[in-house]
Design a protein around this motif. Structure first.
Motif, mmCIF file in Angstrom:
data_model
loop_
_atom_site.group_PDB
_atom_site.id
_atom_site.type_symbol
_atom_site.label_atom_id
_atom_site.label_comp_id
_atom_site.label_asym_id
_atom_site.label_seq_id
_atom_site.Cartn_x
_atom_site.Cartn_y
_atom_site.Cartn_z
ATOM 1 N N GLN A 28 -5.713 -0.020 -5.454
ATOM 2 C CA GLN A 28 -4.768 -1.024 -5.724
ATOM 3 C C GLN A 28 -4.990 -2.051 -4.653
ATOM 4 O OE1 GLN A 28 -2.123 -1.294 -8.120
ATOM 5 N NE2 GLN A 28 -1.360 -2.996 -7.395
ATOM 6 N N PRO A 29 -5.126 -3.384 -4.803
ATOM 7 C CA PRO A 29 -5.070 -4.186 -3.901
ATOM 8 C C PRO A 29 -3.840 -4.436 -3.267
ATOM 9 C CG PRO A 29 -5.050 -5.314 -5.946
ATOM 10 C CD PRO A 29 -4.913 -3.928 -6.163
ATOM 11 N N LEU A 30 -3.999 -4.853 -1.743
ATOM 12 C CA LEU A 30 -2.512 -4.960 -1.026
ATOM 13 C C LEU A 30 -1.845 -6.067 -1.505
ATOM 14 C CD1 LEU A 30 -1.382 -3.510 1.369
ATOM 15 C CD2 LEU A 30 -2.468 -5.353 3.069
ATOM 16 N N MET A 31 -2.398 -7.114 -2.044
ATOM 17 C CA MET A 31 -1.693 -8.313 -2.200
ATOM 18 C C MET A 31 -2.602 -8.941 -3.386
ATOM 19 S SD MET A 31 -1.945 -10.662 1.443
ATOM 20 C CE MET A 31 -1.022 -9.043 2.125
ATOM 21 N N VAL A 32 -1.912 -10.002 -4.220
ATOM 22 C CA VAL A 32 -2.744 -10.820 -5.166
ATOM 23 C C VAL A 32 -1.950 -12.016 -5.116
ATOM 24 C CG1 VAL A 32 -3.047 -8.768 -7.063
ATOM 25 C CG2 VAL A 32 -0.833 -10.076 -6.966
ATOM 26 N N GLU A 33 -2.938 -12.993 -5.639
ATOM 27 C CA GLU A 33 -2.529 -14.576 -5.643
ATOM 28 C C GLU A 33 -2.542 -14.858 -7.012
ATOM 29 O OE1 GLU A 33 -5.004 -17.144 -3.718
ATOM 30 O OE2 GLU A 33 -6.788 -16.787 -4.888
ATOM 31 N N PHE A 74 1.611 -12.185 -3.478
ATOM 32 C CA PHE A 74 2.600 -11.208 -3.982
ATOM 33 C C PHE A 74 2.046 -9.922 -3.226
ATOM 34 C CE2 PHE A 74 2.816 -14.460 -7.175
ATOM 35 C CZ PHE A 74 4.364 -14.785 -6.883
ATOM 36 N N LEU A 75 3.058 -9.126 -2.926
ATOM 37 C CA LEU A 75 2.566 -7.661 -2.653
ATOM 38 C C LEU A 75 2.518 -7.009 -3.923
ATOM 39 C CD1 LEU A 75 4.879 -6.912 0.704
ATOM 40 C CD2 LEU A 75 2.518 -7.520 0.678
ATOM 41 N N THR A 76 1.631 -6.008 -4.133
ATOM 42 C CA THR A 76 1.471 -5.398 -4.985
ATOM 43 C C THR A 76 2.287 -3.895 -5.163
ATOM 44 O OG1 THR A 76 -0.289 -4.313 -4.416
ATOM 45 C CG2 THR A 76 -0.566 -6.187 -5.504
ATOM 46 N N PRO A 77 2.457 -3.439 -6.395
ATOM 47 C CA PRO A 77 2.359 -3.971 -7.629
ATOM 48 C C PRO A 77 3.333 -4.989 -8.303
ATOM 49 C CG PRO A 77 3.423 -1.719 -8.007
ATOM 50 C CD PRO A 77 3.198 -1.838 -6.534
ATOM 51 N N LEU A 129 1.058 -3.633 10.452
ATOM 52 C CA LEU A 129 1.371 -4.308 9.542
ATOM 53 C C LEU A 129 0.736 -3.978 8.019
ATOM 54 C CD1 LEU A 129 3.245 -6.690 8.588
ATOM 55 C CD2 LEU A 129 1.245 -8.287 8.903
ATOM 56 N N ALA A 130 -0.371 -3.535 8.137
ATOM 57 C CA ALA A 130 -1.134 -3.024 6.735
ATOM 58 C C ALA A 130 -0.215 -1.999 6.189
ATOM 59 C CB ALA A 130 -2.583 -2.874 6.964
ATOM 60 N N ARG A 131 0.023 -0.786 7.102
ATOM 61 C CA ARG A 131 0.678 0.061 6.566
ATOM 62 C C ARG A 131 2.138 -0.223 6.183
ATOM 63 N NH1 ARG A 131 -0.522 5.043 9.268
ATOM 64 N NH2 ARG A 131 -2.997 5.245 9.339
ATOM 65 N N CYS A 132 2.795 -1.235 6.667
ATOM 66 C CA CYS A 132 4.159 -1.588 6.278
ATOM 67 C C CYS A 132 4.088 -2.318 4.983
ATOM 68 C CB CYS A 132 4.689 -2.667 7.393
ATOM 69 S SG CYS A 132 4.765 -1.896 8.976
ATOM 70 N N LEU A 133 3.048 -2.829 4.437
ATOM 71 C CA LEU A 133 2.992 -3.561 3.173
ATOM 72 C C LEU A 133 2.662 -2.926 2.057
ATOM 73 C CD1 LEU A 133 0.949 -7.020 4.646
ATOM 74 C CD2 LEU A 133 3.406 -6.406 4.436
ATOM 75 N N ARG A 134 2.213 -1.690 2.135
ATOM 76 C CA ARG A 134 1.885 -0.990 1.158
ATOM 77 C C ARG A 134 2.932 0.018 0.418
ATOM 78 N NH1 ARG A 134 -3.329 2.034 2.270
ATOM 79 N NH2 ARG A 134 -2.007 3.243 3.295
ATOM 80 N N ASP A 181 -1.459 7.597 4.815
ATOM 81 C CA ASP A 181 -2.704 7.681 5.615
ATOM 82 C C ASP A 181 -3.785 6.960 5.036
ATOM 83 O OD1 ASP A 181 -3.383 8.380 8.268
ATOM 84 O OD2 ASP A 181 -4.446 9.843 7.447
ATOM 85 N N ALA A 182 -3.835 6.675 3.989
ATOM 86 C CA ALA A 182 -4.952 6.097 3.102
ATOM 87 C C ALA A 182 -5.142 4.831 3.690
ATOM 88 C CB ALA A 182 -4.818 6.169 1.711
ATOM 89 N N THR A 183 -5.632 4.546 4.952
ATOM 90 C CA THR A 183 -5.895 3.223 5.516
ATOM 91 C C THR A 183 -6.598 2.431 4.793
ATOM 92 O OG1 THR A 183 -6.003 4.500 7.655
ATOM 93 C CG2 THR A 183 -6.513 2.309 7.777
ATOM 94 N N LEU A 184 -6.253 1.132 5.035
ATOM 95 C CA LEU A 184 -7.082 0.251 3.969
ATOM 96 C C LEU A 184 -8.116 -0.265 4.680
ATOM 97 C CD1 LEU A 184 -3.664 -1.929 3.288
ATOM 98 C CD2 LEU A 184 -4.975 -0.482 1.586
ATOM 99 N N LYS A 185 -9.200 0.573 4.832
ATOM 100 C CA LYS A 185 -10.474 0.253 5.462
ATOM 101 C C LYS A 185 -11.282 -0.837 4.515
ATOM 102 C CE LYS A 185 -14.912 2.339 6.260
ATOM 103 N NZ LYS A 185 -15.728 3.662 6.245
ATOM 104 N N GLY A 186 -11.610 -1.921 5.181
ATOM 105 C CA GLY A 186 -12.384 -3.069 4.578
ATOM 106 C C GLY A 186 -11.339 -3.974 4.055
ATOM 107 N N THR A 187 -10.203 -3.705 4.111
ATOM 108 C CA THR A 187 -9.272 -4.705 3.469
ATOM 109 C C THR A 187 -9.145 -6.051 4.240
ATOM 110 O OG1 THR A 187 -8.196 -3.128 2.014
ATOM 111 C CG2 THR A 187 -7.090 -5.116 2.551
#
Length: 508
Positions: A28-33, A55-58, A341-346, A393-399
């Motif tokens: 699942q992407p972190l955000m979509v446009e 927008f934050l997903t989903p 912040l990446a953790r806070c957004l998912r 804990d599934a870190t957004l590696k490469g995001t």
């Protein structure tokens, strides 16, 4: 990813996360446009604007969307004035103990991510009972959000970081305690001291008895040794982080040992899970007795500045503030670093010491500076704490993701406003007029924009993978051309009449 906003530009940095994780990244992407018609969340008379929104997903597919929580205030629990674990006054010698250990262990506390939280524990926070009781009427346990008339809002991981000083990053608090021989010796010594106190006339290891035993250098304590340090952190956890009924909890010994060794623990999700759990209990007839509800009070005063005045005493006054669209501050403080912040957004599960709660930041996107669309459903993953922790804990590696600028004003989509309007007016109202803006006119505006078409723009070069649309800004139609790479989530820039609104910067 790019974004078109009214001044000032909303996104000023492009973050690329490259750190590794033991868990695979969610698909699942972190955000979509997408292009959307955006309305002001605070000013219903302001005309709509069509723009590229993030927008934050989903995000739910309209009109197939979830039913919003009702915002009809519930009757607050009559026992919420008790708050038995809220210690309003500090122990007389707590500051003395902290000042004794701070020169020795300040660097260790920084490594463990607790320095600010420990140091701020000397501040007393008086209860504002009316504000707490009034806000409980808006709490919805099914989404862990407040259903205010202005929209959904909640305490987020970023709030726990900014207001409480708790780390978003680190290991799970529930992980097994250190099996090292010396760690076992420390643990067993603390257990021995606690059991000895249980045999006194107090019949428990009270906070005061625990403090006196170790600060006075009784057997098992000493001048700043490891046992004293772990005992200090055990009291801090039992009194300020996971407040107990004046008892030092044995469950926190293993957590204190890891913190005393400089191990960074993710206390923010554990604290937030406990706050969510106690809010549910308080709104369903139970008693919230293990959460630091002072964090909720700080959040209310930060989001509703009028509640800072003394007194915000009259219940009617507090409810009037909570019911006002203009009072709520969506972004009162700066966001944390990119990784936090990446953790806070998912959306994920929050693992606490004795509970697991769902975290749904996409329902409160405006608190992070993003536009709010109709939120989609997120399935639970709480069969066990290990499974729940994996979602966190599934870190957004490469995001790659964009960071909103502090001065931007987020908005809501037409669909979200319509959905929220049903909550206030009732499903059977049959009205399609939202705060004076007819839906029929908004639909006409959307059709005139030509959203979704791909064509060459005379104003500039347009590649095959570029999106070209038209944006309604302050009543005038303007062409935009957005270049982007398909391999990246947020790359490119928006050009309006040859000028660049925002230029993302890649951060390693």
């Amino acid at each position: 990813m790019t974004h078109c906003y009214k001044n000032p530009p909303p996104f000023h940095l492009l973050h690329h996360l490259q750190h590794k994780s033991a868990h695979t990244m969610s698909k699942q992407p972190l955000m979509v446009e997408r292009h959307a018609i955006i309305l002001s969340p605070t000013n219903p008379t302001e005309p709509p604007h069509t723009r590229l929104s993030i927008f934050l997903t989903p995000i739910a597919d309209y009109p197939h969307h979830p039913t919003p929580p009702s915002i009809t205030p519930l009757s607050p629990n009559p026992h919420t004035h008790l708050f038995p674990s809220w210690h309003q006054s500090q122990q007389p010698r707590w500051s003395q103990w902290l000042e004794k250990l701070k020169p020795i262990y300040a660097d260790t506390w920084r490594s463990a991510g607790i320095h600010d939280a420990v140091v701020s524990s000397t501040v007393s926070i008086r209860r504002d009972v009316e504000s707490i009781r009034a806000c409980l009427a808006y709490w919805r346990a099914e989404t862990n959000t407040f259903a205010f008339p202005s929209g959904e809002a909640t305490l987020t991981l970023d709030d726990a970081r900014a207001l409480g000083g708790f780390s978003v990053l680190g290991e799970c608090v529930r992980a097994t305690r250190d099996a090292h021989t010396h760690a076992r010796e420390v643990y067993e010594e603390l257990v021995r001291v606690r059991r000895k106190m249980q045999r006194t006339t107090a019949k428990k290891a009270s906070h005061g008895l625990w403090l006196r035993h170790f600060i006075e250098g009784c057997k098992g304590g000493g001048g700043g040794g490891e046992i004293e340090h772990v005992a200090f952190l055990s009291l801090w956890l039992s009194r300020h982080v996971f407040p107990s009924h004046n008892t030092v909890d044995e469950r926190f010994f293993s957590v204190a040992i890891r913190l005393a060794r400089g191990t960074r623990l993710a206390l923010a999700p554990a604290v937030l899970a406990r706050v969510y759990r106690d809010l549910r209990a308080l709104t369903t007839g139970g008693r919230g007795d293990r959460a630091p509800l002072w964090l909720l009070q700080l959040w209310l005063r930060e989001r509703f500045p009028r509640l800072r005045t003394k007194p915000a005493a009259a219940a009617g006054t507090v409810r009037a503030v909570l019911n006002s669209r203009e009072e709520f501050r969506w972004r009162p403080h700066e966001a944390g670093d990119a990784h936090s912040l990446a953790r806070c957004l998912r959306a994920c599960e929050l693992v606490g010491m004795d509970c697991i709660e769902q975290y749904l930041p996409h329902r409160v996107s405006m608190q992070f500076g993003f536009d709010q669309g109709v939120p989609g459903r997120v399935p639970r993953a709480n069969a066990c704490w290990e499974t729940a922790w994996a979602t966190y804990d599934a870190t957004l590696k490469g995001t790659e993701f964009v960071l909103p600028s502090p001065g931007c004003e987020p908005g809501v989509t037409v669909e979200y406003r319509e959905l929220w309007g049903r909550s206030t007016k009732g499903e059977g109202s049959g009205s399609d007029d939202m705060d004076g803006i007819p839906l029929s006119e908004l639909i006409k505006i959307k059709k005139r924009q030509g959203c979704g078409k791909r064509r060459r723009d005379a104003g500039g070069e347009c590649e095959s993978d570029a999106y070209v649309g038209r944006v309604l800004m302050r009543g005038r139609i303007r062409k935009i051309a957005v270049k982007r790479k398909s391999s990246a989530l947020c790359v490119g820039e928006i050009k309006i009449k040859g000028g660049s609104l925002c230029k993302p910067i890649e951060v390693e």
